[in-house]
Design an enzyme around this catalytic site. Structure first.
Site, PDB file in Angstrom:
ATOM      1  N   GLU A 161       0.799  -1.235   0.000  1.00  0.00           N
ATOM      2  CA  GLU A 161       0.000   0.000   0.000  1.00  0.00           C
ATOM      3  C   GLU A 161       0.832   1.285   0.000  1.00  0.00           C
ATOM      4  O   GLU A 161       0.612   2.176   0.819  1.00  0.00           O
ATOM      5  CB  GLU A 161      -0.982  -0.032   1.186  1.00  0.00           C
ATOM      6  CG  GLU A 161      -1.895  -1.246   1.124  1.00  0.00           C
ATOM      7  CD  GLU A 161      -2.794  -1.426   2.352  1.00  0.00           C
ATOM      8  OE1 GLU A 161      -2.832  -0.532   3.212  1.00  0.00           O
ATOM      9  OE2 GLU A 161      -3.454  -2.480   2.440  1.00  0.00           O
ATOM     10  N   ASN A 202       2.145  -5.224  -3.139  1.00  0.00           N
ATOM     11  CA  ASN A 202       0.743  -5.538  -2.836  1.00  0.00           C
ATOM     12  C   ASN A 202      -0.048  -4.260  -2.547  1.00  0.00           C
ATOM     13  O   ASN A 202       0.428  -3.392  -1.816  1.00  0.00           O
ATOM     14  CB  ASN A 202       0.746  -6.445  -1.587  1.00  0.00           C
ATOM     15  CG  ASN A 202      -0.592  -7.076  -1.282  1.00  0.00           C
ATOM     16  OD1 ASN A 202      -1.227  -7.648  -2.164  1.00  0.00           O
ATOM     17  ND2 ASN A 202      -1.042  -6.981  -0.027  1.00  0.00           N
ATOM     18  N   HIS A 237     -10.400  -6.320  -2.288  1.00  0.00           N
ATOM     19  CA  HIS A 237     -11.470  -5.979  -1.336  1.00  0.00           C
ATOM     20  C   HIS A 237     -12.547  -5.258  -2.151  1.00  0.00           C
ATOM     21  O   HIS A 237     -12.481  -4.050  -2.348  1.00  0.00           O
ATOM     22  CB  HIS A 237     -10.933  -5.081  -0.224  1.00  0.00           C
ATOM     23  CG  HIS A 237      -9.912  -5.769   0.635  1.00  0.00           C
ATOM     24  ND1 HIS A 237     -10.235  -6.810   1.468  1.00  0.00           N
ATOM     25  CD2 HIS A 237      -8.586  -5.567   0.786  1.00  0.00           C
ATOM     26  CE1 HIS A 237      -9.144  -7.225   2.102  1.00  0.00           C
ATOM     27  NE2 HIS A 237      -8.131  -6.486   1.702  1.00  0.00           N
ATOM     28  N   GLU A 266      -6.137 -10.802  -1.136  1.00  0.00           N
ATOM     29  CA  GLU A 266      -6.945 -10.578   0.074  1.00  0.00           C
ATOM     30  C   GLU A 266      -8.425 -10.538  -0.288  1.00  0.00           C
ATOM     31  O   GLU A 266      -9.176  -9.643   0.142  1.00  0.00           O
ATOM     32  CB  GLU A 266      -6.537  -9.256   0.750  1.00  0.00           C
ATOM     33  CG  GLU A 266      -5.064  -9.161   1.078  1.00  0.00           C
ATOM     34  CD  GLU A 266      -4.681  -7.884   1.832  1.00  0.00           C
ATOM     35  OE1 GLU A 266      -5.574  -7.159   2.316  1.00  0.00           O
ATOM     36  OE2 GLU A 266      -3.469  -7.625   1.938  1.00  0.00           O
ATOM     37  N   ASP A 268     -12.266 -10.581  -0.658  1.00  0.00           N
ATOM     38  CA  ASP A 268     -13.547 -10.641   0.059  1.00  0.00           C
ATOM     39  C   ASP A 268     -14.516  -9.677  -0.626  1.00  0.00           C
ATOM     40  O   ASP A 268     -14.095  -8.804  -1.395  1.00  0.00           O
ATOM     41  CB  ASP A 268     -13.424 -10.349   1.570  1.00  0.00           C
ATOM     42  CG  ASP A 268     -12.671  -9.079   1.921  1.00  0.00           C
ATOM     43  OD1 ASP A 268     -12.631  -8.150   1.094  1.00  0.00           O
ATOM     44  OD2 ASP A 268     -12.131  -8.999   3.047  1.00  0.00           O
TER      45      ASP A 268
HETATM   46  O1  9MR Z   1      -7.325  -8.113   8.591  1.00  0.00           O
HETATM   47  C1  9MR Z   1      -6.375  -7.287   9.248  1.00  0.00           C
HETATM   48  C2  9MR Z   1      -6.955  -6.802  10.560  1.00  0.00           C
HETATM   49  O2  9MR Z   1      -7.093  -7.878  11.475  1.00  0.00           O
HETATM   50  C3  9MR Z   1      -6.065  -5.727  11.157  1.00  0.00           C
HETATM   51  O3  9MR Z   1      -6.683  -5.174  12.304  1.00  0.00           O
HETATM   52  C4  9MR Z   1      -5.807  -4.647  10.129  1.00  0.00           C
HETATM   53  C5  9MR Z   1      -4.900  -3.617  10.775  1.00  0.00           C
HETATM   54  O4  9MR Z   1      -4.226  -2.833   9.966  1.00  0.00           O
HETATM   55  O5  9MR Z   1      -5.224  -5.203   8.974  1.00  0.00           O
HETATM   56  C6  9MR Z   1      -6.064  -6.112   8.334  1.00  0.00           C
HETATM   57  O6  9MR Z   1      -5.465  -6.610   7.142  1.00  0.00           O
HETATM   58  C7  9MR Z   1      -5.177  -5.661   6.126  1.00  0.00           C
HETATM   59  C8  9MR Z   1      -3.977  -6.143   5.365  1.00  0.00           C
HETATM   60  O7  9MR Z   1      -2.923  -6.396   6.240  1.00  0.00           O
HETATM   61  C9  9MR Z   1      -3.563  -5.151   4.295  1.00  0.00           C
HETATM   62  N1  9MR Z   1      -4.667  -4.823   3.422  1.00  0.00           N
HETATM   63  C10 9MR Z   1      -5.900  -4.445   4.058  1.00  0.00           C
HETATM   64  C11 9MR Z   1      -6.305  -5.515   5.079  1.00  0.00           C
HETATM   65  C12 9MR Z   1      -7.633  -5.204   5.675  1.00  0.00           C
HETATM   66  O8  9MR Z   1      -7.527  -4.023   6.427  1.00  0.00           O
END
Ligand code: 9MR
Length: 373
Positions: A161, A202, A237, A266, A268
């Protein structure tokens, strides 16, 4: 460099075994549910994000379902910088080591996530004032974490990101302190520390045209420096009824033309009301009675739309299976999805293929049905 990539994944694909047509039948008994990894063997590997409870075996139904369904897994949190590197010079490897061990015991390859991300950065790193100290943190972090898991994980999301929606570089602490060569530098360090690991950039929304253009420029910049980058992760997402299929297809083609693999990392599908798209964890929404409409179950019309969306997506992924090496869901079942807590806390969401009881949903059968015609 792509040879390494294929050899690693071939191991997973062989482990998945052949698809038997009688596996593809509609039933609720876990042992008779078709296996996604077997159904898509030969197309791409199928992954899931795992949380600590699942890795530690505290969730008996996950313990059964995960090895049956998935041949790769991504740690949802434990390999991020804040949990794994909480203080200067101190690392907390326990949970990440447990994940690697879980993978070995269950024949599940690990897609490590993530080395460099502005979010979930340890407090000590955020507070470093001097550029030299910050650069030292950056270098030590990559060397130590990527080095520890070298040969033990299939891939790393090296940088996560780094881009804004308009394709420009996000104004993160990394950009601020290290300048815009930090992405190239991160890949160079990751390659040194973990030479046989597949290295990805990513991001979310990087199928959208402006962000995609920025992503392509970033990848070209790494390549032009003679530094290895093997793949791009499109997080995936997306939102119900609004899957950007045209943009996704165009992105798969344009990214593949750079000579790199594309992974959906990722996946969903948000089914609840949302006034923006993507996955910027800093964005939040106000909770009102109308923001959590399906507490008592998902209406059939929404369930069917979800199935149609997943079906269309997998149809597209199959069309480009020569360019896509992996499709990873962001969670095992609806109950453990991050979307129950974001961008509004305490919602009841339904974004995945398995329901809260670990039963396959209509969307699961829609996806599996694509291979059973
Ligand atoms: O699913 C993850 C969640 O449990 C955490 O609280 C969050 C914190 O930053 O990150 C989520 O995963 C993220 C991933 O690492 C990067 N892309 C977005 C995902 C959803 O927020």
């Amino acid at each position: 460099m792509m040879k390494i990539h294929y050899v690693i994944y071939l191991g997973c694909l062989l482990a998945a075994g052949p698809v038997k047509s009688q596996q593809v039948q509609q039933t609720t008994a876990t042992k008779e549910i078709p296996s996604l990894k077997a159904v898509f063997a030969g197309d791409f590997v199928i992954g899931t994000a795992l949380n600590a409870a699942q890795v530690e075996g505290r969730d008996p139904r996950a313990a059964l379902l995960v090895p049956q369904q998935f041949n790769v897994a991504t740690p949802e949190n434990v390999m991020k910088a804040a949990p794994i590197h909480p203080e200067w010079g101190r690392y907390n490897f326990g949970p990440a080591d447990a994940l690697v061990e879980y993978g070995r015991n269950n024949n599940i390859g690990i897609n490590a996530h993530t080395l460099i991300w502005h979010s979930q950065l340890p407090r000590f790193a955020q507070q470093l004032q001097s550029i030299d100290s910050f650069r030292l943190f950056f270098q030590e972090h990559i060397k130590t974490v990527a080095g520890r898991y070298s040969g033990k994980v299939l891939s790393w999301d090296v940088v996560n990101e780094a881009l804004n929606e308009d394709g420009s570089m996000r104004k993160s602490v990394f950009l601020d302190k290290l300048g815009d060569d930090y992405v190239t530098e991160a890949f160079r360090l990751a390659q040194e520390a973990s030479p046989n690991t597949v290295l990805y950039y990513n991001d979310y929304n990087n199928e959208q045209p402006a962000k995609r253009a920025g992503c392509i420029a970033l990848i070209k910049k790494v390549q032009a420096a003679g530094v290895r980058i093997d793949g791009v992760g499109i997080q995936g997402h997306w939102s119900l009824g609004k899957i950007p299929l045209k943009h996704i297809e165009q992105s798969i083609l344009e990214y593949a033309a750079l000579g790199i693999k594309v992974a959906i990392t990722e996946l969903d599908i948000e089914v609840l009301p949302r006034n923006f798209q993507g996955a910027d964890v800093n964005q939040r929404m106000q909770a009102t009675p109308s923001t959590n409409p399906y507490v008592n179950g998902l209406p059939d019309s929404v369930q069917q739309q979800l199935a149609a969306d997943y079906r269309a997506l997998f149809q597209l992924f199959l069309k480009h299976r020569d360019k896509i090496d992996r499709v990873t869901f962001w969670g095992v079942n609806d109950g453990n999805s991050w979307l129950n807590g974001w961008p509004v806390r305490g919602r009841t969401n339904y974004p995945l293929l398995f329901d809260r009881e670990y039963q396959p949903k209509p969307a699961f059968w829609a996806v599996v049905g694509l291979k059973n015609k």
